[in-house]
Design an enzyme around this catalytic site. Structure first.
Site, mmCIF file in Angstrom:
data_model
loop_
_atom_site.group_PDB
_atom_site.id
_atom_site.type_symbol
_atom_site.label_atom_id
_atom_site.label_comp_id
_atom_site.label_asym_id
_atom_site.label_seq_id
_atom_site.Cartn_x
_atom_site.Cartn_y
_atom_site.Cartn_z
ATOM 1 N N HIS A 1 1.181 4.086 1.913
ATOM 2 C CA HIS A 1 1.912 4.649 3.219
ATOM 3 C C HIS A 1 3.342 4.879 3.072
ATOM 4 C CE1 HIS A 1 -2.054 3.761 5.643
ATOM 5 N NE2 HIS A 1 -2.193 4.861 4.801
ATOM 6 N N ASP B 1 -0.524 -4.402 6.092
ATOM 7 C CA ASP B 1 -1.178 -4.074 7.210
ATOM 8 C C ASP B 1 -2.568 -4.291 7.297
ATOM 9 O OD1 ASP B 1 1.273 -2.703 7.951
ATOM 10 O OD2 ASP B 1 0.548 -0.781 7.783
ATOM 11 N N HIS C 1 4.383 -5.037 10.202
ATOM 12 C CA HIS C 1 4.900 -4.354 11.435
ATOM 13 C C HIS C 1 5.007 -5.444 12.566
ATOM 14 C CE1 HIS C 1 4.094 -0.213 10.503
ATOM 15 N NE2 HIS C 1 3.195 -0.760 9.560
ATOM 16 N N HIS D 1 1.082 -1.321 -0.073
ATOM 17 C CA HIS D 1 -0.046 0.095 -0.066
ATOM 18 C C HIS D 1 0.929 1.364 -0.121
ATOM 19 C CE1 HIS D 1 0.815 -0.797 4.423
ATOM 20 N NE2 HIS D 1 0.356 0.446 4.725
ATOM 21 N N HIS E 1 -7.472 -1.115 5.230
ATOM 22 C CA HIS E 1 -6.445 -0.445 5.669
ATOM 23 C C HIS E 1 -6.211 0.849 5.016
ATOM 24 C CE1 HIS E 1 -3.126 0.708 8.205
ATOM 25 N NE2 HIS E 1 -2.248 0.563 7.093
ATOM 26 N N ASP F 1 5.723 4.658 5.004
ATOM 27 C CA ASP F 1 6.704 3.552 5.660
ATOM 28 C C ASP F 1 6.732 2.018 4.984
ATOM 29 O OD1 ASP F 1 4.067 3.208 6.719
ATOM 30 O OD2 ASP F 1 4.382 2.324 8.492
ATOM 31 N N HIS F 2 5.883 2.108 4.005
ATOM 32 C CA HIS F 2 5.885 0.949 2.980
ATOM 33 C C HIS F 2 6.584 1.062 1.529
ATOM 34 C CE1 HIS F 2 3.564 -1.669 6.071
ATOM 35 N NE2 HIS F 2 3.302 -0.535 6.409
#
Length: 282
Positions: free
Chosen positions: A56, A134, A173, A54, A110, A58-59
Site C-alpha cells: 500500500h 497493518d 498506524h 505491504h 490485509h 502509505d507504507h
C-alpha cells in the site's frame, strides 16, 4: 538496537532501527523519504535496507526515491507489487544487519503479500520488537482487504500470538483510541481496556505516540486476541474463534466511522512540501 518512531501522513508510522555499535540503520515502511532523510541525518546513521510490510502506498511510497538516493540499497518484502523490491522474502526467513537479527513472518489477509518483521539482538537485555504493519494494531487488527477471517485468526494466534510475551509491538498506524473505544463496547467491564483507553487519550491529547505496546498487554485488552474469552463471545453471539473474529471485524468496520479523510495524494503532497511555493507569501 534503537527504534525511532516516525509519525508521517495522517496517522502512519514508519520506523528507523539503528544498530548502535556500527550506526547502520534499517527502515521499516519508508513512506515519506524527506522525513526519513531528516532522521537519518540527525541520528548520523547509514541506511542499509528497507523492510516493507505491504505494498500500500502509505507504507511503500518512498522506496523508489530512496533506492535512487542510496545505490545498492536493499529493499525487502513479500509482494511483487512493492516498489523497488530487490529481495523477496518468505515466511521464517532470517536476515542479519550487524547485530540485529530479523525473522520474517508471513501474515496474509490485509493484503495477500503482508509480511511482519520480528527483530532482536542476541545477548541483549532489551525486549525483541515486532513490526506488525497493518496486521496487528494496539487494541485492534487490520482490515481483511485481500484475505479471510481464517487467515487473520492464524496470523494472530499461531504466528504473532506465539512470540515472546515481552515483545514490543510497533504497528503501522496510530488508531489506538478508536480501537480501544470499540474494545470497550465489546467488553464494557474490562478494567484493562478502561485504563489503556484513558492512557491513550492522554497521549493523543499531548500528540504523543501510543506505540509500542507489548504482546502481553495486547492479550489483556485487544478483543481480536481475546476471541476465546466469554465476554467477547457473548458480544458477537458466536463461540467458534474464527466466527468470533469475523463478527468482530465486521462490527469494527461499522463502528463510529471516522469523518471523511483528506485526499491521500494531497496529504502526501503536503508532507513532501509540494504546496509550499503556493502557500508562501510573496
Amino acid at each position: 538496537m534503537k527504534v525511532k518512531v516516525i509519525s508521517v501522513l495522517e496517522d502512519n508510522y514508519m520506523y528507523l532501527v539503528i544498530e548502535e555499535s556500527t550506526r547502520d540503520a534499517v527502515a521499516v515502511d519508508a513512506a515519506v523519504p524527506k522525513r526519513l532523510l531528516e532522521i537519518i541525518r540527525k541520528e548520523d546513521v547509514v541506511l542499509r535496507a528497507i523492510l516493507t510490510t505491504h505494498h500500500h502506498w502509505d507504507h511503500a511510497r518512498g522506496n523508489e526515491e530512496l533506492a535512487q538516493l542510496f545505490p545498492g540499497l536493499q529493499v525487502f518484502g513479500a509482494d511483487e507489487r512493492i516498489g523497488a523490491l530487490t529481495h523477496k522474502v518468505t515466511h521464517g526467513q532470517e536476515l542479519t544487519f550487524g547485530a540485529i537479527r530479523v525473522r520474517c513472518l508471513f501474515t496474509p489477509c490485509h493484503t495477500s503479500g503482508h509480511m511482519c518483521y520480528f527483530m532482536w539482538e542476541d545477548d541483549s537485555p532489551d525486549a525483541p520488537a515486532l513490526f506488525s504493519g497493518d496486521t496487528l494494531f494496539v487494541g485492534g487488527c487490520g482490515q481483511f482487504f485481500e484475505g479471510t477471517a481464517e487467515q487473520m485468526h492464524t496470523n494472530l494466534t499461531q504466528i504473532l500470538g506465539t512470540l515472546p510475551k515481552d515483545t514490543k509491538v510497533f504497528c503501522g498506524h496510530e488508531c489506538t483510541v478508536r480501537n480501544l473505544k470499540f474494545a470497550l463496547k465489546v467488553e464494557p467491564e474490562n478494567e484493562m481496556v478502561k485504563e489503556k483507553l484513558a492512557w491513550a487519550r492522554q497521549r493523543d491529547d499531548e500528540d504523543l505516540p501510543t506505540v509500542p505496546s507489548t504482546l502481553q498487554e495486547e492479550f489483556l485488552y485487544n478483543p481480536f486476541l481475546r476471541v476465546t474469552e466469554e465476554p467477547v463471545q457473548r458480544f458477537t453471539g458466536r463461540t467458534d474463534p474464527v466466527e468470533v473474529l469475523r463478527t468482530l471485524r465486521s462490527e469494527r468496520d461499522n463502528f463510529k466511522k471516522p469523518k471523511e479523510r483528506p485526499n491521500p495524494q494531497a496529504m502526501l503532497a503536503f508532507d513532501w512540501g509540494l504546496f509550499r511555493p503556493f502557500l508562501e507569501k510573496k
